[in-house]
Scaffold this active site. Structure first.
Site, PDB file in Angstrom:
ATOM      1  N   VAL A  15       0.834  -1.202   0.000  1.00  0.00           N
ATOM      2  CA  VAL A  15       0.000   0.000   0.000  1.00  0.00           C
ATOM      3  C   VAL A  15       0.872   1.256   0.000  1.00  0.00           C
ATOM      4  O   VAL A  15       0.681   2.165  -0.816  1.00  0.00           O
ATOM      5  CB  VAL A  15      -0.972  -0.014   1.200  1.00  0.00           C
ATOM      6  CG1 VAL A  15      -1.710   1.309   1.323  1.00  0.00           C
ATOM      7  CG2 VAL A  15      -1.980  -1.147   1.037  1.00  0.00           C
ATOM      8  N   GLU A 158      -3.527  -6.523  -4.952  1.00  0.00           N
ATOM      9  CA  GLU A 158      -2.181  -6.858  -5.402  1.00  0.00           C
ATOM     10  C   GLU A 158      -2.250  -7.355  -6.838  1.00  0.00           C
ATOM     11  O   GLU A 158      -3.216  -8.002  -7.230  1.00  0.00           O
ATOM     12  CB  GLU A 158      -1.581  -7.929  -4.501  1.00  0.00           C
ATOM     13  CG  GLU A 158      -1.252  -7.373  -3.134  1.00  0.00           C
ATOM     14  CD  GLU A 158      -0.625  -8.404  -2.216  1.00  0.00           C
ATOM     15  OE1 GLU A 158      -0.097  -9.415  -2.709  1.00  0.00           O
ATOM     16  OE2 GLU A 158      -0.674  -8.178  -1.006  1.00  0.00           O
ATOM     17  N   CYS A 283      -4.724  -9.764   3.316  1.00  0.00           N
ATOM     18  CA  CYS A 283      -5.825  -8.883   3.732  1.00  0.00           C
ATOM     19  C   CYS A 283      -7.066  -9.625   4.219  1.00  0.00           C
ATOM     20  O   CYS A 283      -7.471  -9.449   5.367  1.00  0.00           O
ATOM     21  CB  CYS A 283      -6.197  -7.960   2.577  1.00  0.00           C
ATOM     22  SG  CYS A 283      -4.786  -6.997   2.022  1.00  0.00           S
TER      23      CYS A 283
HETATM   24  C1  UGA Z   1      -8.105  -7.467  -1.350  1.00  0.00           C
HETATM   25  C2  UGA Z   1      -9.270  -6.582  -1.855  1.00  0.00           C
HETATM   26  O1  UGA Z   1      -9.790  -7.122  -3.083  1.00  0.00           O
HETATM   27  C3  UGA Z   1      -8.816  -5.139  -2.083  1.00  0.00           C
HETATM   28  O2  UGA Z   1      -9.935  -4.333  -2.444  1.00  0.00           O
HETATM   29  C4  UGA Z   1      -8.204  -4.612  -0.774  1.00  0.00           C
HETATM   30  O3  UGA Z   1      -7.715  -3.289  -0.948  1.00  0.00           O
HETATM   31  C5  UGA Z   1      -7.055  -5.510  -0.353  1.00  0.00           C
HETATM   32  O4  UGA Z   1      -7.550  -6.845  -0.174  1.00  0.00           O
HETATM   33  C6  UGA Z   1      -6.493  -4.963   0.933  1.00  0.00           C
HETATM   34  O5  UGA Z   1      -7.242  -4.861   1.914  1.00  0.00           O
HETATM   35  O6  UGA Z   1      -5.350  -4.467   0.937  1.00  0.00           O
HETATM   36  P1  UGA Z   1      -6.025  -8.698  -2.517  1.00  0.00           P
HETATM   37  O7  UGA Z   1      -5.741  -9.291  -1.165  1.00  0.00           O
HETATM   38  O8  UGA Z   1      -4.909  -8.141  -3.309  1.00  0.00           O
HETATM   39  O9  UGA Z   1      -7.134  -7.515  -2.386  1.00  0.00           O
HETATM   40  O10 UGA Z   1      -6.645  -9.869  -3.391  1.00  0.00           O
HETATM   41  P2  UGA Z   1      -8.036 -10.225  -4.088  1.00  0.00           P
HETATM   42  O11 UGA Z   1      -7.902 -10.069  -5.535  1.00  0.00           O
HETATM   43  O12 UGA Z   1      -9.159  -9.556  -3.426  1.00  0.00           O
HETATM   44  O13 UGA Z   1      -8.098 -11.795  -3.748  1.00  0.00           O
HETATM   45  C7  UGA Z   1      -8.108 -12.269  -2.401  1.00  0.00           C
HETATM   46  C8  UGA Z   1      -8.254 -13.762  -2.370  1.00  0.00           C
HETATM   47  O14 UGA Z   1      -9.572 -14.157  -2.763  1.00  0.00           O
HETATM   48  C9  UGA Z   1      -7.304 -14.518  -3.316  1.00  0.00           C
HETATM   49  O15 UGA Z   1      -6.824 -15.675  -2.664  1.00  0.00           O
HETATM   50  C10 UGA Z   1      -8.178 -14.875  -4.502  1.00  0.00           C
HETATM   51  O16 UGA Z   1      -7.730 -15.998  -5.202  1.00  0.00           O
HETATM   52  C11 UGA Z   1      -9.512 -15.127  -3.808  1.00  0.00           C
HETATM   53  N1  UGA Z   1     -10.692 -14.941  -4.671  1.00  0.00           N
HETATM   54  C12 UGA Z   1     -10.993 -13.726  -5.188  1.00  0.00           C
HETATM   55  C13 UGA Z   1     -11.519 -16.026  -4.913  1.00  0.00           C
HETATM   56  O17 UGA Z   1     -11.273 -17.150  -4.456  1.00  0.00           O
HETATM   57  N2  UGA Z   1     -12.636 -15.834  -5.694  1.00  0.00           N
HETATM   58  C14 UGA Z   1     -12.972 -14.627  -6.210  1.00  0.00           C
HETATM   59  O18 UGA Z   1     -14.019 -14.532  -6.904  1.00  0.00           O
HETATM   60  C15 UGA Z   1     -12.126 -13.552  -5.960  1.00  0.00           C
END
Ligand code: UGA
Length: 470
Positions: A15, A158, A283
């Site tokens: 961040v 990320e 997160c």
């Molecule tokens: C997440 C949020 O999406 C951001 O908006 C937030 O700013 C961030 O946390 C944070 O608080 O800093 P991030 O951790 O980078 O972002 O990753 P995501 O893309 O949200 O994915 C999180 C997890 O959920 C991953 O393991 C991903 O594979 C999983 N996921 C995501 C699923 O299993 N299914 C989905 O439909 C979406």
């Protein structure tokens, strides 16, 4: 006319570093502070430290101009109008966010503060943190008129962090004073006025001059809750679709069709309805636990969040059971694993469900040959190569002579494998896909047995139907 603001960003993690470089890209003068001398030296030398699109380019563009890196927080405090705190808020043993880094930074700012400053919480923090920061400042002898504390949560993901920062769905500013709110509005003006998107050298994304992002002004406490509630809700969406996927498996339905049918309802929306092996990363697991803990402390029954966590834990166990259902015994089996990062397009392995599954399979006596395009180096540090764990050169090296291939991270390249080559490399033509990257027919047409999440198991004509454990 745009006013450049001098900004300090404390913390150079995902961040902090992205915010610092993007504020510079927006035209501000930025000092990024970290107490890790090695990190600061690397950033000064132009090493972007994390695997993130556009970050190396933006660092090269602004490093010797709009952004500089230092370990000197006192100096940065004196020079800047706004100080963004973007240090880690790790999960403590009780599930609470550990705010000791935030407190340490607040106290250090207090000791150097000599004129009015806006102190901005950028880290994800529980409600009331702004009040604690204010109290820490006052306890360190700072007059209340010399500062305001504002909450400006960050919603970047990320892998797409730079584009998310410069093209946000919304900018949330929680400010209890007009003066501080005005400083934040000024900082984000290049985005909210659309001015940034007009520039020939701007990074493209979904915002534009005609559709700039909205800035939502709220109370400080509301902004703190918006961040936790947003992450918890997204995690809930994922756990919900994972629970639905389990139901689909039991009913022989197809979760992809179900998710599409649900997502077309604009009240639900299609995003974050991808079933898989559970959410991970730095997160969601931490923020769901912290939000649950905040609710508990305030006497609010929010057991829904415990269910979200429970489904997430079960999802990984279910995947291991699925591997067992395809291979009979696990002991002595040789498995190719594609993906170690917690999601595609990142080298981050924090709370990675892929790594947890690798650990579970090794505990069951499997040997693993793993490949990830970016996360192998980091994984090696916590899971060193051994007799039962090998890091492969590429997908096909991992697959060589394996009893099955497991897909655990949604890297785009894993969705475009050379299926002929894969078939030749594997000992048995079995793919167990935890991310639903393939159309089952394509895999069966290439002779694979294909198990995925929430969809009927698919078998090539010559293979056999599953053997029921009942
Ligand atoms: C997440 C949020 O999406 C951001 O908006 C937030 O700013 C961030 O946390 C944070 O608080 O800093 P991030 O951790 O980078 O972002 O990753 P995501 O893309 O949200 O994915 C999180 C997890 O959920 C991953 O393991 C991903 O594979 C999983 N996921 C995501 C699923 O299993 N299914 C989905 O439909 C979406």
């Amino acid at each position: 006319m745009k006013k450049d603001i001098s900004i300090a960003v404390v913390g150079s993690g995902y961040v902090g570093l992205v915010a610092a470089v993007c504020f510079a890209e927006m035209g501000h003068q930025v000092v990024c502070v970290d107490n890790d001398e090695r990190k600061v030296a690397a950033l000064q030398a132009g090493d972007s430290l994390i695997h993130e699109h556009y970050l190396p380019e933006l660092l090269a563009k602004h490093r010797n101009g709009h952004v500089r890196f230092t370990t000197d927080l006192a100096d940065a405090t004196r020079q800047c109008a706004a100080i963004f705190i973007a240090v880690g808020t790790p999960q403590s043993e009780t599930g609470d966010a550990d705010l000791s880094y935030v407190e340490a930074v607040a106290c250090e700012i207090a000791r150097s503060l000599d004129s009015y400053k806006v102190i901005v919480e950028k880290s994800t923090v529980p409600v009331y943190t702004n009040e604690w920061i204010s109290r820490a400042m006052e306890r360190n002898g700072v007059d209340r008129s010399l500062f305001d504390v504002v909450s400006n949560p960050e919603f970047l993901r990320e892998g797409t962090a730079v584009v998310d920062f410069l093209h946000p769905d919304r900018i949330v500013v929680g400010a209890d004073s007009e003066r501080a709110g005005a400083v934040l509005s000024e900082i984000y003006a290049p985005l909210t006025t659309g001015e940034y998107y007009e520039r020939a050298d701007s990074i493209a994304g979904c915002c534009s001059v005609s559709e700039p992002p909205p800035l939502l002004m709220t109370s400080t406490k509301s902004a703190e809750i918006i961040k936790h509630a947003s992450n918890a809700f997204l995690a809930l969406k994922i756990s919900f679709i994972n629970a639905v996927s389990n139901l689909c498996e039991a009913a022989n339905a197809n979760v992809e069709q179900v998710a599409r049918g649900m997502g077309l309802d604009t009240r639900i929306g299609p995003k974050f309805l991808r079933p898989g092996i559970g959410y991970g990363g730095s997160c969601f697991p931490k923020d769901v636990a912290a939000f649950r803990s905040v609710a508990e402390q305030m006497g609010i029954d929010f057991n829904l969040l415990s269910e979200v966590e429970k489904i997430n834990v079960q999802q990984k166990k279910r995947f291991v059971s699925k591997v067992r259902s395809a291979l009979w015994n696990l002991r002595g089996k040789k498995l190719a694993v594609l993906g170690l990062a917690f999601k595609g397009e990142t080298d981050d392995i924090r709370e990675s469900p892929a790594i947890e599954i690798v650990r579970m399979l090794m505990a069951e006596g499997c040997s693993i040959a793993a490949f990830d395009p970016a996360a192998m180096q980091r994984t090696e540090q916590i899971l060193p190569p051994s007799q039962h764990l090998r890091y492969a050169r590429d997908v096909y090296d991992a697959a060589s002579d394996a009893d099955a291939l497991l897909i655990l991270t949604d890297w785009p390249e894993f969705a475009n494998l050379d299926l002929k080559q894969l078939n030749q490399a594997l000992r048995y033509s079995i793919v167990i896909d935890g991310r639903n990257l393939y159309d089952p027919h394509v895999l069966t047409d290439h002779g694979f047995t294909y198990l995925s999440v929430g969809r009927p198991a698919a078998y090539p004509a010559r293979d056999h139907a599953p053997i029921s454990s009942r």
